[in-house]
Design an enzyme around this catalytic site. Sequence first.
Site, PDB file in Angstrom:
ATOM      1  N   LYS A  22       0.765  -1.232   0.109  1.00 47.68           N
ATOM      2  CA  LYS A  22       0.066   0.002  -0.013  1.00 47.68           C
ATOM      3  C   LYS A  22       0.828   1.238  -0.152  1.00 47.68           C
ATOM      4  CE  LYS A  22      -1.607   1.821   3.905  1.00 47.68           C
ATOM      5  NZ  LYS A  22      -1.251   3.294   4.184  1.00 47.68           N
ATOM      6  N   ASN A  23       2.017   1.237   1.000  1.00 51.67           N
ATOM      7  CA  ASN A  23       2.842   2.324   1.100  1.00 51.67           C
ATOM      8  C   ASN A  23       3.712   2.741  -0.284  1.00 51.67           C
ATOM      9  OD1 ASN A  23       1.605   2.902   3.459  1.00 51.67           O
ATOM     10  ND2 ASN A  23       3.315   2.592   4.594  1.00 51.67           N
ATOM     11  N   CYS A 126      -5.001   8.386   9.782  1.00 54.85           N
ATOM     12  CA  CYS A 126      -5.090   7.763  10.986  1.00 54.85           C
ATOM     13  C   CYS A 126      -4.685   8.806  12.276  1.00 54.85           C
ATOM     14  CB  CYS A 126      -4.025   6.454  11.003  1.00 54.85           C
ATOM     15  SG  CYS A 126      -4.272   5.062  10.445  1.00 54.85           S
ATOM     16  N   ARG A 131       1.056  14.759  13.579  1.00 59.15           N
ATOM     17  CA  ARG A 131       1.386  14.415  12.012  1.00 59.15           C
ATOM     18  C   ARG A 131       1.539  15.554  11.071  1.00 59.15           C
ATOM     19  NH1 ARG A 131      -0.783   8.874   9.747  1.00 59.15           N
ATOM     20  NH2 ARG A 131       0.873   8.635   8.666  1.00 59.15           N
ATOM     21  N   ASP A 316       5.302   0.633  11.680  1.00 59.76           N
ATOM     22  CA  ASP A 316       3.830   0.099  11.246  1.00 59.76           C
ATOM     23  C   ASP A 316       3.801  -1.490  11.607  1.00 59.76           C
ATOM     24  OD1 ASP A 316       3.257   2.184  10.118  1.00 59.76           O
ATOM     25  OD2 ASP A 316       3.734   1.650   8.193  1.00 59.76           O
ATOM     26  N   ARG A 408      -8.798  -0.343   4.851  1.00 55.76           N
ATOM     27  CA  ARG A 408      -7.773   0.466   4.129  1.00 55.76           C
ATOM     28  C   ARG A 408      -6.421  -0.081   3.901  1.00 55.76           C
ATOM     29  NH1 ARG A 408      -6.324   5.028   7.743  1.00 55.76           N
ATOM     30  NH2 ARG A 408      -5.068   5.290   5.946  1.00 55.76           N
TER      31      ARG A 408
HETATM   32  C1  UD1 Z   1       4.397   6.851   6.210  1.00 50.80           C
HETATM   33  C2  UD1 Z   1       3.484   5.673   6.258  1.00 50.80           C
HETATM   34  C3  UD1 Z   1       3.126   5.252   7.329  1.00 50.80           C
HETATM   35  C4  UD1 Z   1       4.369   4.983   8.140  1.00 50.80           C
HETATM   36  C5  UD1 Z   1       5.277   6.083   8.288  1.00 50.80           C
HETATM   37  C6  UD1 Z   1       6.636   6.064   9.219  1.00 50.80           C
HETATM   38  C7  UD1 Z   1       2.577   6.089   3.976  1.00 50.80           C
HETATM   39  C8  UD1 Z   1       1.455   6.057   3.104  1.00 50.80           C
HETATM   40  N1  UD1 Z   1       2.372   5.963   5.270  1.00 50.80           N
HETATM   41  O1  UD1 Z   1       3.743   8.007   6.701  1.00 50.80           O
HETATM   42  O2  UD1 Z   1       2.587   3.774   7.246  1.00 50.80           O
HETATM   43  O3  UD1 Z   1       3.891   4.768   9.622  1.00 50.80           O
HETATM   44  O4  UD1 Z   1       5.533   6.636   7.138  1.00 50.80           O
HETATM   45  O5  UD1 Z   1       7.218   4.949   8.758  1.00 50.80           O
HETATM   46  O6  UD1 Z   1       3.826   5.561   3.187  1.00 50.80           O
HETATM   47  N2  UD1 Z   1       6.674  14.905  10.597  1.00 50.80           N
HETATM   48  C9  UD1 Z   1       7.040  16.120  10.948  1.00 50.80           C
HETATM   49  N3  UD1 Z   1       6.782  16.960  10.048  1.00 50.80           N
HETATM   50  C10 UD1 Z   1       6.318  16.975   8.808  1.00 50.80           C
HETATM   51  C11 UD1 Z   1       6.253  15.439   8.343  1.00 50.80           C
HETATM   52  C12 UD1 Z   1       6.328  14.458   9.363  1.00 50.80           C
HETATM   53  O7  UD1 Z   1       7.288  16.479  12.020  1.00 50.80           O
HETATM   54  O8  UD1 Z   1       6.334  17.690   8.018  1.00 50.80           O
HETATM   55  C13 UD1 Z   1       6.917  13.674  11.651  1.00 50.80           C
HETATM   56  C14 UD1 Z   1       5.808  12.891  11.912  1.00 50.80           C
HETATM   57  O9  UD1 Z   1       4.923  13.413  12.619  1.00 50.80           O
HETATM   58  C15 UD1 Z   1       6.358  11.617  12.387  1.00 50.80           C
HETATM   59  C16 UD1 Z   1       7.552  11.342  11.724  1.00 50.80           C
HETATM   60  O10 UD1 Z   1       7.693  12.646  11.237  1.00 50.80           O
HETATM   61  O11 UD1 Z   1       6.451  11.778  13.832  1.00 50.80           O
HETATM   62  C17 UD1 Z   1       7.380  10.382  10.606  1.00 50.80           C
HETATM   63  O12 UD1 Z   1       6.415  10.619   9.928  1.00 50.80           O
HETATM   64  P1  UD1 Z   1       6.420  10.426   8.325  1.00 50.80           P
HETATM   65  O13 UD1 Z   1       7.584   9.546   7.720  1.00 50.80           O
HETATM   66  O14 UD1 Z   1       6.376  11.597   7.403  1.00 50.80           O
HETATM   67  O15 UD1 Z   1       4.988   9.411   7.966  1.00 50.80           O
HETATM   68  P2  UD1 Z   1       3.911   9.528   6.949  1.00 50.80           P
HETATM   69  O16 UD1 Z   1       4.912   9.809   5.703  1.00 50.80           O
HETATM   70  O17 UD1 Z   1       2.959  10.134   7.085  1.00 50.80           O
END
Ligand code: UD1
Length: 429
Positions: A22-23, A126, A131, A316, A408
């Site tokens: 999915k990711n 989620c 986030r 995850d 999902r």
């Molecule tokens: C993706 C994955 C999710 C997985 C996560 C971490 C998909 C669709 N989803 O989510 O399943 O759990 O990676 O491996 O691929 N953060 C900030 N500022 C930002 C962006 C992120 O502070 O602008 C923080 C987030 O709050 C979190 C951390 O960075 O604490 C990691 O998040 P991130 O790697 O961005 O997760 P996603 O890409 O949303």
Amino acid sequence: MDRILIRGGNVLRGDIHISGAKNAALPLLIAALLTDEPVTLSNVPRLADVSLLLRILRELGAETALAGRKAGESPFTGDTVRIHAPEIVSTTAPYELVSKMRASFWVLGPLLARCHEARVSLPGGCAIGTRPVDLYLKALEAMGAEIDIEAGYVIARAPGGLKGARIVFPKVSVGATHVTLMAATLARGETVIENAAREPEVSDVANCLMAMGARIEGIGTSTLHVTGVDRLHGAAYPVIADRIETGTYAMAAAMTGGDVLLRNARADILDAFIEVMDEAGVSVTEEKDGLRVRRCSDALLPVSVETRPYPGFPTDLQAQLMALMTRAEGVSTIRETIFENRCMHVQELARMGADIRLNGDTALVHGVEHLTGAPVMATDLRASVSLVIAALAAEGETELNRVYHLDRGFETLEKKLSAVGADIERVSG
Ligand code: UD1
């Protein structure tokens, strides 16, 4: 609303086909917006999130077509999705759709790169933490975008197009890496992304972008060099196998003391997980067609784990590991370092008799002799599947509510599990 009923106690034996990730599928579908030629993705999982994203892509002007066999057919060959965006008719991704799935926010990158403007609702997804999207916005600003936030929307403009820049992420973010990488493929000049996420799904997207004509160096490392090109072309690309689905079914098999072959699964992207399984007394070995998972001993052994960005232990798989460790002989320590609110499964597991003491970001899981079936509620995607793992070993029946979370991210979960002997059924209404 659908519910899933599970009567625990059956040992899982047989084969489970692992779907496309999915990711990876979500950002690959989004990357198709970067070109006016068709992109054909195979091994795309049939999931609610994929359908929702296809709806969003259609709103923006893409034509989408599905082909290929459906899940559950034998042999399962995956599904093929063709996305063709000859013209972007709208650069707005509306709240009603983006709020349902965080990854759809990522259309911001291709829209800005190709059309030099985008209006994208701030995301939902989620409920596992706040986030934020600050890292995405700073990276795009460094590439010359002007960004405003108005009424819950990110309004981004780059008159004359994006330009290459050196971006050093203060924190590893999968989504911010995807968006910056996609945007950089069509920017003028070179972009260097430092402290980039190294998740295999990021590399999968980078490889697909290369097949579309992008120039990227350093794939799989934490420094990506992207030289912008004038245009990208179409490509055909297979989605990588889902390492999270693999780990989940591996732990489901281990929970029941079973012996399962995970077809299509890859060991090379699961090193940290396989090490933890080894510590827990679960053998995961490579075979020609995938990974075989077996318990090495009667008892599961406790583990000590911290979630980390790849190549560390994936967040995850944290909830599923916690469910598995509820039945270990001894006390496990599981620390969540990526998301601040990703332990909502603790309360639900406790309803089934688990003994988990949560202190800040660290859970001490005291193994118990028995779990008992109970009505429980899915709170997010990975948490909900952890309840399924617990239920497989619980005495009596577990009723899992709010299963739309599962739909999902897990393709035909109950079919895959019942085919290897689980007593599991979906009840509609
Ligand atoms: C993706 C994955 C999710 C997985 C996560 C971490 C998909 C669709 N989803 O989510 O399943 O759990 O990676 O491996 O691929 N953060 C900030 N500022 C930002 C962006 C992120 O502070 O602008 C923080 C987030 O709050 C979190 C951390 O960075 O604490 C990691 O998040 P991130 O790697 O961005 O997760 P996603 O890409 O949303």
